[in-house]
Structure formats: structure tokens, C-alpha cells
Design a protein around this motif. Structure first.
Motif, PDB file in Angstrom:
ATOM      1  N   VAL A 156      -3.447  -8.849   0.729  1.00 27.67           N
ATOM      2  CA  VAL A 156      -1.939  -7.954   0.287  1.00 27.67           C
ATOM      3  C   VAL A 156      -1.761  -8.927  -0.604  1.00 27.67           C
ATOM      4  CG1 VAL A 156      -1.787  -7.033   3.032  1.00 27.67           C
ATOM      5  CG2 VAL A 156      -1.007  -9.405   2.065  1.00 27.67           C
ATOM      6  N   GLY A 157      -2.850  -9.924  -1.032  1.00 23.51           N
ATOM      7  CA  GLY A 157      -2.116 -10.671  -2.105  1.00 23.51           C
ATOM      8  C   GLY A 157      -1.443 -11.843  -1.544  1.00 23.51           C
ATOM      9  N   ARG A 158      -1.370 -12.475  -0.603  1.00 18.22           N
ATOM     10  CA  ARG A 158      -0.435 -13.619   0.044  1.00 18.22           C
ATOM     11  C   ARG A 158      -1.317 -14.902  -0.884  1.00 18.22           C
ATOM     12  NH1 ARG A 158       2.990 -13.224   3.947  1.00 18.22           N
ATOM     13  NH2 ARG A 158       4.223 -15.453   2.744  1.00 18.22           N
ATOM     14  N   ILE A 159      -2.763 -14.922  -0.113  1.00 19.16           N
ATOM     15  CA  ILE A 159      -3.611 -15.780  -0.493  1.00 19.16           C
ATOM     16  C   ILE A 159      -4.015 -15.831  -1.287  1.00 19.16           C
ATOM     17  CG2 ILE A 159      -5.198 -17.154   0.470  1.00 19.16           C
ATOM     18  CD1 ILE A 159      -4.473 -16.912   3.839  1.00 19.16           C
ATOM     19  N   LEU A 214       0.204 -23.021  -0.523  1.00 16.53           N
ATOM     20  CA  LEU A 214      -1.637 -22.073   0.031  1.00 16.53           C
ATOM     21  C   LEU A 214      -0.804 -20.212  -0.020  1.00 16.53           C
ATOM     22  CD1 LEU A 214      -3.898 -20.667   1.632  1.00 16.53           C
ATOM     23  CD2 LEU A 214      -3.189 -21.583   3.307  1.00 16.53           C
ATOM     24  N   LEU A 215       0.831 -20.281   0.746  1.00 15.66           N
ATOM     25  CA  LEU A 215       0.885 -18.175   0.439  1.00 15.66           C
ATOM     26  C   LEU A 215       1.975 -18.393  -0.431  1.00 15.66           C
ATOM     27  CD1 LEU A 215       1.793 -19.507   4.734  1.00 15.66           C
ATOM     28  CD2 LEU A 215       0.254 -17.541   3.531  1.00 15.66           C
ATOM     29  N   ARG A 216       1.416 -17.386  -0.736  1.00 13.58           N
ATOM     30  CA  ARG A 216       2.211 -16.849  -1.640  1.00 13.58           C
ATOM     31  C   ARG A 216       3.578 -16.340  -1.183  1.00 13.58           C
ATOM     32  NH1 ARG A 216      -2.439 -13.784  -5.413  1.00 13.58           N
ATOM     33  NH2 ARG A 216      -3.315 -15.567  -6.807  1.00 13.58           N
ATOM     34  N   PRO A 217       4.585 -15.607  -1.773  1.00 12.28           N
ATOM     35  CA  PRO A 217       5.664 -14.679  -1.190  1.00 12.28           C
ATOM     36  C   PRO A 217       5.796 -13.572  -1.044  1.00 12.28           C
ATOM     37  CG  PRO A 217       7.067 -16.742  -2.399  1.00 12.28           C
ATOM     38  CD  PRO A 217       4.961 -16.913  -2.615  1.00 12.28           C
ATOM     39  N   CYS A 218       6.149 -12.958  -0.259  1.00 14.22           N
ATOM     40  CA  CYS A 218       6.039 -11.521  -0.120  1.00 14.22           C
ATOM     41  C   CYS A 218       6.568 -10.851  -1.438  1.00 14.22           C
ATOM     42  CB  CYS A 218       6.818 -10.401   0.785  1.00 14.22           C
ATOM     43  SG  CYS A 218       5.781 -11.708   2.702  1.00 14.22           S
ATOM     44  N   GLY A 219       5.623  -9.988  -2.100  1.00 14.92           N
ATOM     45  CA  GLY A 219       6.135  -8.886  -3.228  1.00 14.92           C
ATOM     46  C   GLY A 219       5.453  -9.630  -4.603  1.00 14.92           C
ATOM     47  N   GLN A 220       4.704 -11.242  -3.995  1.00 18.55           N
ATOM     48  CA  GLN A 220       4.612 -11.672  -5.661  1.00 18.55           C
ATOM     49  C   GLN A 220       2.988 -11.562  -6.049  1.00 18.55           C
ATOM     50  OE1 GLN A 220       5.622 -15.682  -6.322  1.00 18.55           O
ATOM     51  NE2 GLN A 220       8.115 -15.315  -5.780  1.00 18.55           N
TER      52      GLN A 220
END
Length: 220
Positions: A156-159, A214-220
Motif C-alpha cells: 500500500v506504499g507505506r514502506i 520507515l513508515l510513510r504517512p497514509c496517502g503519500q
């Protein structure tokens, strides 16, 4: 006059026939401290006997060999780790919460177990049967437990999508570095010595920093 043989019988045994005066837990703790301080190669059976205050043949008699003693020490040092991580992963929540909980827990455990950290850091640089043992019994099971959450967060693009060993290093490397108190004291000489600081607070600060990267914010 007291007979010399009676005096000898009342004295505690010493030398090569000295029995162990410590309980098993203390024997293994001292073994862990010794392996962590000196490394496996420099830790001789004679040095272990000196630190355990036992006969020089104690290790071979009880554990079979120095290698078997090392394995027993490692099992003792890491015996509850994976169960605690699995318990954290079993709690309700999404993948983000599961991974965050395990990393926070990993860093707290690492901050409060410097000898174990030093041993892991040292052995991880050596291609050996001991590293095979650590990998099979502890490192791979840990990675297998968090990999599903990591893969879902990658999807989902978070990592970021990077090789597994890079992610492993990003997650565990800072935890292992928590054993580097001497260099930390030199980098921040105006602060209280690391040994006097709240280890959990230090671990939480570091895990928060790592998770932020490590964890991108949701929606980015």
C-alpha cells in the motif's frame, strides 16, 4: 590439636575439583557477559572457569564443550523474546500498529540487555556456525513474524520497496547500537552517562525516530 585432614575437609573445595557454587541462571548470565565482552574466540574455557569460580573442566563436564555452553547461554538470553513479539502481533490492530508495537518492544528489550546486544552485533559480522544457529533459531523466526505486516505495508506504499536485508538492517541496526554506551557518552558529554539514563525512554525515542523514517504517512 585439630587434625590437618579434618581442617582440609571443612575448607571449600578449590582448584580443578571445585564444584559450582552458583545457580544455573547466574552461571549463564556470567557466561553471557564474558562472551559479550571478549567475543567467542577470546573466551577460553579457562577464563570461563575463572569467572564462574569453578574447576577448569566444569564447562566440558556439564555442557560438553565451549560451543554447547555458548548455545545454552544464547538460548537463555533470548528465551522469551519471540514469544513476546508473537504476543504483540496477536493483539488487535492493523499492520501499522503491529509493526510499530514489535519495533518499540524490540528496542526496549535491546536497551535493557546490552550484553545480549553486544553478542548479537559481534556474531552478525562473522560467517560461522554460531551465526547459523542465531539465524535459524532467532533471527529468521523474528523476521518471519513481522514480514507479513511489512509486505502489506509495502503493497500500500507505506514502506519503500527495498531488499529484505536493507529493511532488516534499518529495523534492527539501531536496536543493536543501543549497546554502544561508550560512544554515546562521548558524543553527548554534557548529558548524564547513558548508564544512568532511563533505558526505556531512550529506546522509545530511538524507535520513534526510526518509525518516522520507515513508515510513510497514509496517502503519500
Amino acid at each position: 590439636m585439630v587434625d590437618g585432614n579434618r581442617r582440609a575437609a571443612k575448607s571449600p573445595a578449590r582448584g580443578k575439583y571445585a564444584p559450582a557454587q552458583l545457580d544455573e541462571g547466574e552461571i549463564l548470565r556470567r557466561g553471557l557477559d564474558t562472551f559479550a565482552e571478549l567475543g567467542y574466540a577470546a573466551t577460553t574455557v579457562r577464563e570461563l572457569a575463572r569467572r564462574l569460580e569453578v574447576s577448569h573442566n566444569f564447562i566440558n563436564d556439564r555442557y560438553g564443550s565451549k560451543d554447547n555452553f555458548w548455545r545454552t547461554v544464547v538460548d537463555f538470553a533470548m528465551r522469551d523474546d519471540q514469544d513476546d513479539f508473537d504476543h504483540q502481533l496477536a493483539k488487535s490492530g492493523d499492520d501499522d500498529e503491529h509493526l510499530t508495537g514489535v519495533i518499540v518492544q524490540l528496542y526496549r528489550r535491546s536497551a535493557n540487555a546490552s550484553a545480549k546486544n553486544r553478542l548479537l552485533a559481534d556474531e552478525s559480522t562473522r560467517d560461522s556456525d554460531r551465526l547459523d544457529y542465531l539465524h535459524q533459531r532467532f533471527i529468521q523466526p523474528f523476521w518471519d513474524s513481522i514480514e507479513p505486516a511489512i509486505n502489506n505495508l509495502i503493497a500500500v506504499g507505506r514502506i519503500p520497496r527495498v531488499p529484505p536485508h536493507v529493511l532488516y538492517t534499518a529495523i534492527t541496526g539501531p536496536a543493536l547500537a543501543l549497546a554502544q554506551a561508550p560512544v554515546a557518552d562521548r558524543l553527548n558529554p554534557t548529558a548524564a552517562p547513558v548508564a544512568q539514563q532511563d533505558r526505556n525512554d531512550m529506546a522509545d525515542t530511538l524507535s520513534s525516530l526510526v518509525l518516522h523514517g520507515l513508515l510513510r504517512p497514509c496517502g503519500q
